[in-house]
Design an enzyme around this catalytic site. Structure first.
Site, short mmCIF file in Angstrom:
data_model
loop_
_atom_site.label_atom_id
_atom_site.label_comp_id
_atom_site.label_asym_id
_atom_site.label_seq_id
_atom_site.Cartn_x
_atom_site.Cartn_y
_atom_site.Cartn_z
CB ILE A 295 5.86 1.63 1.12
CG1 ILE A 295 6.21 2.65 0.03
CG2 ILE A 295 5.39 0.32 0.51
CD1 ILE A 295 7.37 2.22 -0.86
CG ASN B 66 0.33 11.07 -0.96
OD1 ASN B 66 0.86 11.26 -2.04
ND2 ASN B 66 -0.99 10.99 -0.83
CB SER B 67 4.15 9.88 4.38
OG SER B 67 3.33 11.00 4.24
CG ASP C 121 -1.68 1.24 1.46
OD1 ASP C 121 -1.66 2.13 0.59
OD2 ASP C 121 -2.33 1.34 2.53
CB CYS C 122 2.68 2.90 -2.71
SG CYS C 122 3.43 1.32 -3.11
CG ASP D 295 -5.61 6.02 -0.46
OD1 ASP D 295 -6.37 6.57 -1.30
OD2 ASP D 295 -4.91 6.69 0.33
N1 LIG Z 1 4.53 2.12 12.34
C1 LIG Z 1 4.30 3.33 11.82
N2 LIG Z 1 5.09 3.78 10.82
C2 LIG Z 1 4.88 4.99 10.27
N3 LIG Z 1 3.90 5.80 10.65
C3 LIG Z 1 3.08 5.43 11.65
C4 LIG Z 1 3.23 4.17 12.26
N4 LIG Z 1 2.27 4.06 13.20
C5 LIG Z 1 1.57 5.22 13.17
N5 LIG Z 1 2.06 6.05 12.26
C6 LIG Z 1 1.55 7.39 11.96
O1 LIG Z 1 0.71 7.25 10.81
C7 LIG Z 1 0.72 8.44 10.03
C8 LIG Z 1 0.88 8.03 8.58
O2 LIG Z 1 -0.25 7.31 8.21
P1 LIG Z 1 -0.30 6.22 7.07
O3 LIG Z 1 0.93 5.41 7.12
O4 LIG Z 1 -1.60 5.57 7.18
O5 LIG Z 1 -0.39 7.07 5.76
P2 LIG Z 1 0.65 7.62 4.72
O6 LIG Z 1 1.33 6.56 3.95
O7 LIG Z 1 1.51 8.63 5.37
O8 LIG Z 1 -0.28 8.42 3.81
P3 LIG Z 1 -1.51 7.99 2.99
O9 LIG Z 1 -2.67 8.59 3.69
O10 LIG Z 1 -1.29 8.64 1.69
O11 LIG Z 1 -1.57 6.51 2.92
C9 LIG Z 1 1.84 9.29 10.57
O12 LIG Z 1 1.25 10.38 11.29
C10 LIG Z 1 2.59 8.41 11.55
O13 LIG Z 1 3.00 9.13 12.68
C1 LIG Z 2 -6.72 11.73 -0.49
C2 LIG Z 2 -5.52 10.81 -0.56
C3 LIG Z 2 -4.23 11.64 -0.58
C4 LIG Z 2 -5.52 9.95 0.71
O1 LIG Z 2 -4.42 9.11 0.74
C5 LIG Z 2 -5.59 9.88 -1.79
O2 LIG Z 2 -6.74 9.11 -1.72
C6 LIG Z 2 -5.60 10.66 -3.09
O3 LIG Z 2 -4.59 11.09 -3.56
N1 LIG Z 2 -6.82 10.83 -3.70
C7 LIG Z 2 -7.02 11.51 -4.95
C8 LIG Z 2 -8.05 12.59 -4.83
C9 LIG Z 2 -9.42 12.11 -4.47
O4 LIG Z 2 -9.58 11.03 -3.88
O5 LIG Z 2 -10.38 12.83 -4.79
K LIG Z 3 -3.79 5.63 3.15
#
Ligand SMILES: Nc1ncnc2c1ncn2[C@@H]1O[C@H](COP(=O)(O)OP(=O)(O)OP(=O)(O)O)[C@@H](O)[C@H]1O
Ligand SMILES: CC(C)(CO)[C@@H](O)C(=O)NCCC(=O)O
Ligand SMILES: [K+]
Length: 249
Positions: free
Chosen positions: A12, A9-10, A6-7, A102
């Site tokens: 994977i 924005n921050s 699951d890739c 996602d």
């Molecule tokens: N094991 C972990 N590793 C990294 N981040 C974590 C972890 N546990 C909780 N977090 C928190 O989760 C948040 C990131 O959320 P998550 O990994 O769901 O999404 P993402 O990949 O950053 O973004 P997206 O919403 O695009 O999927 C950060 O605020 C981080 O502090």
């Molecule tokens: C909203 C995020 C960033 C959540 O990860 C992602 O689902 C995304 O890039 N969506 C595209 C825009 C939209 O869902 O309308």
């Molecule tokens: K997500």
């Protein structure tokens, strides 16, 4: 074994399933392709045959990762793609391909687990809410900044909001008014997320009364979980949907 990715924005999020798809062999969260490769190469007894992947990153970035994985492990890779309808859920977006994948997969996962109307909340880099009616119609959703973005905006656009990760973590032991900058910011942003979540819950109640399920996922789900009694925290909800979107056959 099957590699699931699951890739976001921050980060994977990855996991490896045994061939029967019922047992998790290994899992992790990494912040780069290099770290992913490193993590996988360090696993003793890894034997990958397939990979399924969802990405909200740019096409080129995702393709690069796919190429690297094919080169490293010789796996066949199935990428989740936008769809108008799948697993009983009908995408409600005006342009279905613009809905974040996602969000779409978390919706498929939630609807499969609930078999009734559901509200799906994802707290990652962004926070998202999606509404799926009992007949599978996606009614739409909301997107707002998640915890990392809110925190970083405050840090970036002010001179005097500065604190370290340890202070941030300790600040969240309670939600009383903050007596330090770290407490004030961390608790303030947490309350914003909770308020977002609670307003979605009220909307869901206005649509469906008590006949719906609430799912919470994403890295920061625990920050809002106790503000939403009855919500199910399902950290792997996107992976539940990924298996539906990319079945092995
Ligand atoms: N094991 C972990 N590793 C990294 N981040 C974590 C972890 N546990 C909780 N977090 C928190 O989760 C948040 C990131 O959320 P998550 O990994 O769901 O999404 P993402 O990949 O950053 O973004 P997206 O919403 O695009 O999927 C950060 O605020 C981080 O502090
Ligand atoms: C909203 C995020 C960033 C959540 O990860 C992602 O689902 C995304 O890039 N969506 C595209 C825009 C939209 O869902 O309308
Ligand atoms: K997500």
């Amino acid at each position: 074994m099957i590699l699931e990715l699951d890739c976001g924005n921050s980060f994977i999020k990855w996991r490896v399933l045994e061939a029967n798809q019922a047992v998790v062999f290994a899992e992790g969260v990494v912040d780069s392709d290099v770290a992913l490769l490193g993590g996988l190469h360090s696993l003793v007894g890894l034997s990958l045959h397939h990979c399924r992947l969802v990405s909200v990153r740019a096409q080129e970035e995702t393709s690069r990762l796919v190429d690297v994985l094919v080169a490293a492990f010789g796996v066949s890779i199935s990428c989740a793609a936008p769809s108008r309808e799948m697993a009983g859920v009908r995408n409600g977006y005006e342009e279905y391909a613009r809905l974040g994948l996602d969000r779409w997969l978390a919706m498929l996962g939630g609807f499969r687990l609930a078999s009734r109307a559901c509200l799906v909340l994802d707290f990652g880099t962004a926070a998202t809410a999606d509404f799926i009616a009992a007949d599978g119609k996606h009614l739409g959703g909301f997107i707002c900044p998640g915890m990392p973005l809110m925190r970083n905006q405050l840090r970036t656009h002010t001179r005097k909001i500065r604190y370290d990760d340890v202070a941030a973590e300790r600040a969240l032991e309670k939600l009383e008014p903050g007596l330090t900058t770290a407490q004030a910011v961390e608790r303030g942003c947490t309350l914003m997320l909770r308020g977002f979540a609670q307003s979605q819950l009220e909307l869901a109640r206005s649509y469906w009364g008590k006949e719906f399920s609430v799912f919470l996922t994403g890295g920061d789900a625990e920050l809002v979980a106790d503000a939403l009694p009855g919500a199910r925290v399902v950290p792997d909800l996107v992976f539940v949907g990924l298996a539906l979107a990319c079945p092995l056959s």
